[in-house]
Scaffold this motif. Structure first.
Motif, PDB file in Angstrom:
ATOM      1  N   LEU A  84      28.412  40.636  37.359  1.00  0.00           N
ATOM      2  CA  LEU A  84      27.139  40.047  36.931  1.00  0.00           C
ATOM      3  C   LEU A  84      26.786  40.399  35.485  1.00  0.00           C
ATOM      4  CD1 LEU A  84      25.091  40.502  40.217  1.00  0.00           C
ATOM      5  CD2 LEU A  84      25.657  38.319  39.105  1.00  0.00           C
ATOM      6  N   ASN A  85      27.311  41.509  34.981  1.00  0.00           N
ATOM      7  CA  ASN A  85      27.011  41.890  33.606  1.00  0.00           C
ATOM      8  C   ASN A  85      28.049  41.430  32.605  1.00  0.00           C
ATOM      9  OD1 ASN A  85      24.556  43.818  33.127  1.00  0.00           O
ATOM     10  ND2 ASN A  85      25.391  44.427  35.107  1.00  0.00           N
ATOM     11  N   ILE A  86      29.325  41.504  32.981  1.00  0.00           N
ATOM     12  CA  ILE A  86      30.320  41.198  31.948  1.00  0.00           C
ATOM     13  C   ILE A  86      31.264  40.042  32.317  1.00  0.00           C
ATOM     14  CG2 ILE A  86      30.168  43.625  31.162  1.00  0.00           C
ATOM     15  CD1 ILE A  86      33.066  43.937  32.002  1.00  0.00           C
ATOM     16  N   GLY A  87      31.179  39.580  33.578  1.00  0.00           N
ATOM     17  CA  GLY A  87      32.054  38.481  33.972  1.00  0.00           C
ATOM     18  C   GLY A  87      31.409  37.140  33.733  1.00  0.00           C
ATOM     19  N   THR A  88      30.748  36.985  32.602  1.00  0.00           N
ATOM     20  CA  THR A  88      29.844  35.842  32.406  1.00  0.00           C
ATOM     21  C   THR A  88      30.312  34.872  31.330  1.00  0.00           C
ATOM     22  OG1 THR A  88      28.641  37.269  30.892  1.00  0.00           O
ATOM     23  CG2 THR A  88      27.800  37.130  33.138  1.00  0.00           C
ATOM     24  N   VAL A  89      31.455  35.142  30.726  1.00  0.00           N
ATOM     25  CA  VAL A  89      31.900  34.270  29.634  1.00  0.00           C
ATOM     26  C   VAL A  89      32.729  33.115  30.202  1.00  0.00           C
ATOM     27  CG1 VAL A  89      33.125  34.140  27.440  1.00  0.00           C
ATOM     28  CG2 VAL A  89      31.815  36.213  28.024  1.00  0.00           C
ATOM     29  N   ASN A  90      33.872  33.450  30.810  1.00  0.00           N
ATOM     30  CA  ASN A  90      34.701  32.408  31.442  1.00  0.00           C
ATOM     31  C   ASN A  90      34.599  32.447  32.964  1.00  0.00           C
ATOM     32  OD1 ASN A  90      35.698  31.507  28.933  1.00  0.00           O
ATOM     33  ND2 ASN A  90      37.117  33.230  28.898  1.00  0.00           N
ATOM     34  N   ARG A  91      33.802  33.393  33.453  1.00  0.00           N
ATOM     35  CA  ARG A  91      33.625  33.557  34.907  1.00  0.00           C
ATOM     36  C   ARG A  91      34.959  33.714  35.633  1.00  0.00           C
ATOM     37  NH1 ARG A  91      27.999  33.805  36.296  1.00  0.00           N
ATOM     38  NH2 ARG A  91      26.948  33.045  34.452  1.00  0.00           N
ATOM     39  N   LYS A  92      35.830  34.521  35.019  1.00  0.00           N
ATOM     40  CA  LYS A  92      37.139  34.820  35.606  1.00  0.00           C
ATOM     41  C   LYS A  92      37.388  36.303  35.423  1.00  0.00           C
ATOM     42  CE  LYS A  92      39.865  30.730  34.466  1.00  0.00           C
ATOM     43  NZ  LYS A  92      40.988  30.256  33.665  1.00  0.00           N
ATOM     44  N   ALA A  93      37.962  36.940  36.445  1.00  0.00           N
ATOM     45  CA  ALA A  93      38.333  38.346  36.278  1.00  0.00           C
ATOM     46  C   ALA A  93      39.576  38.634  37.098  1.00  0.00           C
ATOM     47  CB  ALA A  93      37.179  39.245  36.717  1.00  0.00           C
ATOM     48  N   ASP A  94      40.386  39.595  36.633  1.00  0.00           N
ATOM     49  CA  ASP A  94      41.630  39.953  37.318  1.00  0.00           C
ATOM     50  C   ASP A  94      41.512  41.359  37.906  1.00  0.00           C
ATOM     51  OD1 ASP A  94      42.532  37.516  36.602  1.00  0.00           O
ATOM     52  OD2 ASP A  94      44.109  38.220  35.240  1.00  0.00           O
ATOM     53  N   TYR A  95      41.888  41.483  39.166  1.00  0.00           N
ATOM     54  CA  TYR A  95      41.774  42.765  39.871  1.00  0.00           C
ATOM     55  C   TYR A  95      43.158  43.282  40.253  1.00  0.00           C
ATOM     56  CZ  TYR A  95      36.694  42.303  40.358  1.00  0.00           C
ATOM     57  OH  TYR A  95      35.350  42.216  40.096  1.00  0.00           O
ATOM     58  N   VAL A  96      43.349  44.571  40.099  1.00  0.00           N
ATOM     59  CA  VAL A  96      44.568  45.209  40.577  1.00  0.00           C
ATOM     60  C   VAL A  96      44.201  45.927  41.872  1.00  0.00           C
ATOM     61  CG1 VAL A  96      46.449  46.796  40.049  1.00  0.00           C
ATOM     62  CG2 VAL A  96      45.343  45.501  38.198  1.00  0.00           C
ATOM     63  N   VAL A  97      44.837  45.506  42.962  1.00  0.00           N
ATOM     64  CA  VAL A  97      44.457  46.003  44.280  1.00  0.00           C
ATOM     65  C   VAL A  97      45.415  47.127  44.704  1.00  0.00           C
ATOM     66  CG1 VAL A  97      44.150  45.370  46.706  1.00  0.00           C
ATOM     67  CG2 VAL A  97      43.337  43.849  44.904  1.00  0.00           C
ATOM     68  N   THR A  98      44.909  48.356  44.610  1.00  0.00           N
ATOM     69  CA  THR A  98      45.749  49.530  44.879  1.00  0.00           C
ATOM     70  C   THR A  98      45.196  50.370  46.028  1.00  0.00           C
ATOM     71  OG1 THR A  98      44.473  50.620  43.155  1.00  0.00           O
ATOM     72  CG2 THR A  98      46.650  49.775  42.535  1.00  0.00           C
ATOM     73  N   GLY A  99      44.271  49.809  46.784  1.00  0.00           N
ATOM     74  CA  GLY A  99      43.709  50.592  47.884  1.00  0.00           C
ATOM     75  C   GLY A  99      42.463  49.929  48.421  1.00  0.00           C
ATOM     76  N   ASN A 100      41.792  50.627  49.293  1.00  0.00           N
ATOM     77  CA  ASN A 100      40.666  50.046  50.005  1.00  0.00           C
ATOM     78  C   ASN A 100      39.469  49.739  49.102  1.00  0.00           C
ATOM     79  OD1 ASN A 100      39.929  49.197  52.645  1.00  0.00           O
ATOM     80  ND2 ASN A 100      38.387  50.817  52.659  1.00  0.00           N
ATOM     81  N   PHE A 101      39.136  50.681  48.228  1.00  0.00           N
ATOM     82  CA  PHE A 101      37.982  50.451  47.349  1.00  0.00           C
ATOM     83  C   PHE A 101      38.283  49.333  46.348  1.00  0.00           C
ATOM     84  CE2 PHE A 101      36.975  54.881  48.698  1.00  0.00           C
ATOM     85  CZ  PHE A 101      35.788  54.586  49.333  1.00  0.00           C
ATOM     86  N   ALA A 102      39.522  49.294  45.859  1.00  0.00           N
ATOM     87  CA  ALA A 102      39.911  48.218  44.932  1.00  0.00           C
ATOM     88  C   ALA A 102      39.795  46.866  45.634  1.00  0.00           C
ATOM     89  CB  ALA A 102      41.334  48.448  44.434  1.00  0.00           C
ATOM     90  N   LYS A 103      40.142  46.854  46.917  1.00  0.00           N
ATOM     91  CA  LYS A 103      40.071  45.637  47.711  1.00  0.00           C
ATOM     92  C   LYS A 103      38.619  45.179  47.884  1.00  0.00           C
ATOM     93  CE  LYS A 103      42.959  44.432  51.619  1.00  0.00           C
ATOM     94  NZ  LYS A 103      43.542  44.959  52.848  1.00  0.00           N
ATOM     95  N   ILE A 104      37.751  46.122  48.164  1.00  0.00           N
ATOM     96  CA  ILE A 104      36.325  45.776  48.330  1.00  0.00           C
ATOM     97  C   ILE A 104      35.749  45.288  46.997  1.00  0.00           C
ATOM     98  CG2 ILE A 104      34.044  46.606  49.058  1.00  0.00           C
ATOM     99  CD1 ILE A 104      35.518  48.787  50.686  1.00  0.00           C
ATOM    100  N   ALA A 105      36.174  45.939  45.912  1.00  0.00           N
ATOM    101  CA  ALA A 105      35.700  45.519  44.572  1.00  0.00           C
ATOM    102  C   ALA A 105      36.123  44.072  44.310  1.00  0.00           C
ATOM    103  CB  ALA A 105      36.269  46.446  43.499  1.00  0.00           C
TER     104      ALA A 105
END
Ligand SMILES: *Cc1c(COP(=O)(O)O)cnc(C)c1O
Length: 360
Positions: A84-105
């Motif tokens: 909501l604060n920084i994903g506002t330019v192209n409304r795209k973000a890349d996540y690296v999923v390395t565990g449970n919290f990363a998955k929830i994020a």
């Protein structure tokens, strides 16, 4: 009697800090009241708020173009605050999923924007950190999100991945203050306090200032970084007492040599434990060696029955909260900054005794 508490969080605080807090509990610094009873608009509390920020800035070497915020809602609230604060330019973000919290994020990110999984280590039950290079990420992503230390699976990054200029966001909840980190490599660092910084109730956010100026207009006011920057994290009533305890943890960290010294101790503590596990012919930690966490050490004994017995007998011996997370099973020793080296020695002695008494 104090026990050695291996909980993943909330976790141990240094005894010296608890004693100091106890001393000031009834009358803080001649004010005739405790910090719990104090207005957050009062001079004495302002002093605590400013001092906590200054100490964190000094200890982590936070550059001047970064803001430090103390907010509520835990690390989990940042899973929403970041898009909501920084994903506002192209409304795209890349996540690296390395565990449970990363998955929830990642899951929460996808509520707000086009959230892609750039890489994942789920194929091997999160026992490693995937290889990353700038080509792993979409060049027009607003940010890349990583979880620097994976609390449940016991892995950590060896270094910040190269994102070729895409702002890098890191959840550092379970490793902040445990080792030196070059803050300038990150756009946002956040961490719930209850693992390495202090009591639950406060979340630290370190954000590059220019990124605080692009919040979604629909971002709730409490989540807005610019709002928290302007009000010096005092927009509404903050968890004053928890912040005060953080100040004392940071004072103590500074007195005992800061992060450089703490990192040496943490490297020694974790190396001892991994060396023992690897040479035991009995206990197993399945994380690929170069990705092993300094803070969270999962391990199993030869059977589920022995695991349960281990956890119960360890608790009787004053080594508590060693039960592993349900996603991994077995045991997990969280050996955060406040776990003394003697606690790790006591654990290793217990492990060896248990092994001899329960030979296969
Ligand atoms: C504990 C933890 C969280 C969750 O923190 P809360 O403060 O309870 O929201 C998130 N990420 C990591 C890496 C954690 O260790």
């Amino acid at each position: 009697m104090r026990v050695y508490n291996f909980s993943a969080g909330p976790s141990m605080l240094p005894l010296k800090v608890l004693e100091r807090v106890q001393k000031g509990l009834i009358d803080h610094d001649g004010t005739g009241m405790s910090v719990m009873e104090m207005s957050h608009r009062s001079k004495p509390y302002e002093k605590i708020n400013d001092r906590t920020e200054a100490l964190l800035r000094e200890l982590m070497n936070v550059p001047d173009n970064y803001d430090i915020l103390f907010v509520q809602g835990g690390a989990t609230n940042q899973f929403s605050a970041v898009p909501l604060n920084i994903g506002t330019v192209n409304r795209k973000a890349d996540y690296v999923v390395t565990g449970n919290f990363a998955k929830i994020a990642h899951k929460e990110g996808s509520v707000h924007l086009d959230a892609a999984v750039a890489a994942s280590s789920e194929d091997k039950n999160f026992t490693y950190i995937p290889d990353l290079s700038p080509s792993s990420f979409r060049p027009d992503a607003d940010y890349v999100h990583i979880c620097y230390n994976n609390t449940i699976f016991g892995t950590r990054y060896q270094a910040a991945p190269d994102t070729a200029g895409i702002p890098l966001v890191a959840d550092m909840s379970s490793m902040i203050l445990s080792q030196s980190v070059d803050v300038s490599k990150f756009a946002v660092i956040y961490a719930g306090a209850q693992k390495n910084i202090g009591p639950a109730g406060v979340t630290v956010v370190i954000v590059r200032h220019d990124l605080t100026e692009r919040a979604d207009p629909k971002c709730p006011v409490m989540l807005r970084y610019d709002n928290q920057v302007k009000s010096k994290s005092l927009f509404n009533t903050p968890p004053c007492f928890a912040t005060y305890v953080i100040m004392e943890v940071l004072n103590y960290l500074k007195e005992t040599g800061g992060i450089t010294e703490m990192q040496k101790i943490n490297e020694r503590k974790s190396a001892k434990l991994y060396d023992y596990i690897d040479s035991s012919n009995y206990y197993v930690n399945s994380v690929q060696k170069q990705f092993r966490s300094l803070m969270n050490v999962p391990f199993v004994s030869p059977s589920k029955e022995l695991d349960a017995l281990f956890v119960a007998q360890a608790a009787e011996a004053g080594l508590v909260s060693l039960k592993g997370h349900r996603l991994v099973g077995g045991m997990r020793a969280s050996i955060y900054n406040a776990m003394p080296e003697e606690g790790v020695d006591a654990l290793i002695s217990f492990m060896d005794k248990f092994k001899k008494e329960h030979k296969l």
